[in-house]
Every structure is written in structure tokens, then in C-alpha cells.
Design an enzyme around this catalytic site. Structure first.
Site, PDB file in Angstrom:
ATOM      1  N   CYS A   1       0.850  -1.198   0.000  1.00 57.06           N
ATOM      2  CA  CYS A   1       0.000   0.000   0.000  1.00 57.06           C
ATOM      3  C   CYS A   1       0.879   1.239   0.000  1.00 57.06           C
ATOM      4  O   CYS A   1       1.966   1.241   0.591  1.00 57.06           O
ATOM      5  CB  CYS A   1      -0.896   0.045   1.232  1.00 57.06           C
ATOM      6  SG  CYS A   1      -2.091  -1.287   1.372  1.00 57.06           S
ATOM      7  N   ASP A   2       0.400   2.286  -0.633  1.00 56.47           N
ATOM      8  CA  ASP A   2       1.111   3.559  -0.552  1.00 56.47           C
ATOM      9  C   ASP A   2       0.126   4.704  -0.743  1.00 56.47           C
ATOM     10  O   ASP A   2      -0.745   4.650  -1.614  1.00 56.47           O
ATOM     11  CB  ASP A   2       2.217   3.656  -1.598  1.00 56.47           C
ATOM     12  CG  ASP A   2       3.241   4.714  -1.231  1.00 56.47           C
ATOM     13  OD1 ASP A   2       4.229   4.359  -0.564  1.00 56.47           O
ATOM     14  OD2 ASP A   2       3.057   5.892  -1.586  1.00 56.47           O
ATOM     15  N   SER A   3       0.261   5.720   0.095  1.00 56.42           N
ATOM     16  CA  SER A   3      -0.659   6.864   0.060  1.00 56.42           C
ATOM     17  C   SER A   3       0.043   8.119  -0.438  1.00 56.42           C
ATOM     18  O   SER A   3       1.189   8.394  -0.065  1.00 56.42           O
ATOM     19  CB  SER A   3      -1.227   7.122   1.458  1.00 56.42           C
ATOM     20  OG  SER A   3      -1.921   5.994   1.941  1.00 56.42           O
TER      21      SER A   3
END
Length: 204
Positions: A76-78
Site C-alpha cells: 500500500c502507498d498513500s
């Protein structure tokens, strides 16, 4: 992959917030930090960048693991999109303060890329969760105190929803978990695409 197998979820992220979201949802994820250099990845927009980084994290970790048919790797990456700019983690306190000076009283769009890889099956599923974030019109003193706490230096967009920064977010449009770093409804959808009910990941 058969849905009655015993699965283990490996989270390719050092984020304690993501781990806490999974734990709260009954999923005990293993943590293996990818160690990838995020600065080498370039993209034209935050949406594309978030997914590219999530994919890179998951695949990097998956490549280092021994074969296990029940292993699933989640990356995941925001990234925050604000007025045409891409905001990942701020470089330093000064940049964090500058961002808050610009963001206060306005809105941004938080994109969180999710990439799920089945270690042995080779099955993959990915998507981006998108949430609109409306920032409060915070004062200079509040910004100074927030930056001094160190919290905004550790997170994309220089804010959190589940920490001190939660007081500075007036409202959101979308999944709050996505802003924290992982959308549980989106994870359920990605698992379903691989014929795995999310309930099979719940701790017994």
C-alpha cells in the site's frame, strides 16, 4: 486458489497505522518492510504514483519470500493530490509547515494504492482508493505545534486522521481507512477477485 486454504497476509509496509487497521478487523498480518527507494519512482499524478509504489513494495517483498501457496503480499502507498501537486511525506519540518499553510481551509484528494499478490498462484489484483479530505482553517500556532510534534513528518500529505492531525481535518468524503493508509472494503474486493473471502484471513 481455493477459498478453504489457510492464508497468511504479509503487509509490505512499516506503517503501524496500516497494521492497526488490519488487527482491528481481525487480521493478524505479518510485517515485512520492502525497503524500496520510493524516490526513484516518478509519475504524472498522485493516483498513478500511489499504485506504482504499492505494486513495487508488494512485488519486492514477494520476490524475497520462499514459496508458500497460502501467502498473500499486500503493498500500500498513500499520496495526496493538492492543487496539481503531489504530496508524499514532507522532506523536513519546514516543508511540512509550508504545506499546512497552503492546505488549511482547502481540500485535497488522498489516493492510496493497493496491490495484492499471491505468492505461488501468481494471481494479482490492484486498485486505488480515493478520498476527498477537507482541512480545517488552522492557525499558525496550531501548525507550528503540530509540526513540532513530529507526526506530520512521517506521513503522506503531512497529516493523519488517526492521530493529532485528526483535529485538523473537518470532514472527508470516502473511506476513512483509506486516509489512514488501507481501505478494508477495497482489500475485500481485491481478495474476492482472487476468489478468497476476507473472512478466511480472520484470526480464530
Amino acid at each position: 486458489m481455493q477459498s478453504d486454504n489457510a492464508y497468511r497476509l504479509i503487509l509490505a509496509s512499516a506503517s503501524p497505522a496500516r497494521r492497526a487497521l488490519l488487527t482491528g478487523a481481525g487480521i493478524d498480518a505479518e510485517i515485512i518492510v520492502s525497503g524500496v527507494d520510493e524516490s526513484v519512482v516518478e509519475a504524472e499524478d498522485a493516483y498513478t504514483l500511489s499504485l506504482a509504489l504499492a505494486r513495487m513494495k508488494a512485488r519486492t517483498v514477494a520476490a524475497e519470500l520462499p514459496a508458500d501457496p497460502g501467502a498473500l503480499v499486500l503493498g500500500c502507498d498513500s499520496v495526496l493530490a493538492f492543487e496539481g501537486e503531489i504530496f508524499g511525506k514532507p522532506a523536513d519540518a519546514r516543508e511540512a509547515a509550508q504545506r499546512w499553510m497552503a492546505m488549511r481551509g482547502k481540500s485535497g484528494v488522498l489516493h492510496t494504492g493497493h496491490h495484492l499478490t499471491g505468492l505461488v498462484s501468481g494471481l494479482q489484483a490492484e486498485a486505488v482508493g480515493t478520498t476527498v479530505v477537507h482541512f480545517a482553517d488552522v492557525t499558525d500556532a496550531e501548525i507550528e505545534a503540530y509540526v513540532a510534534s513530529g507526526e506530520p513528518l512521517q506521513v503522506a500529505g503531512a497529516f493523519t486522521l488517526d492521530g493529532r492531525g485528526g483535529a485538523f481535518v473537518e470532514r472527508i468524503e470516502g473511506d476513512p481507512g483509506n486516509v489512514i493508509g488501507l481501505s478494508l472494503p477495497l482489500l475485500r474486493t481485491l481478495l474476492a477477485q482472487m476468489n478468497i473471502p476476507i473472512t478466511t484471513l480472520w484470526r480464530h
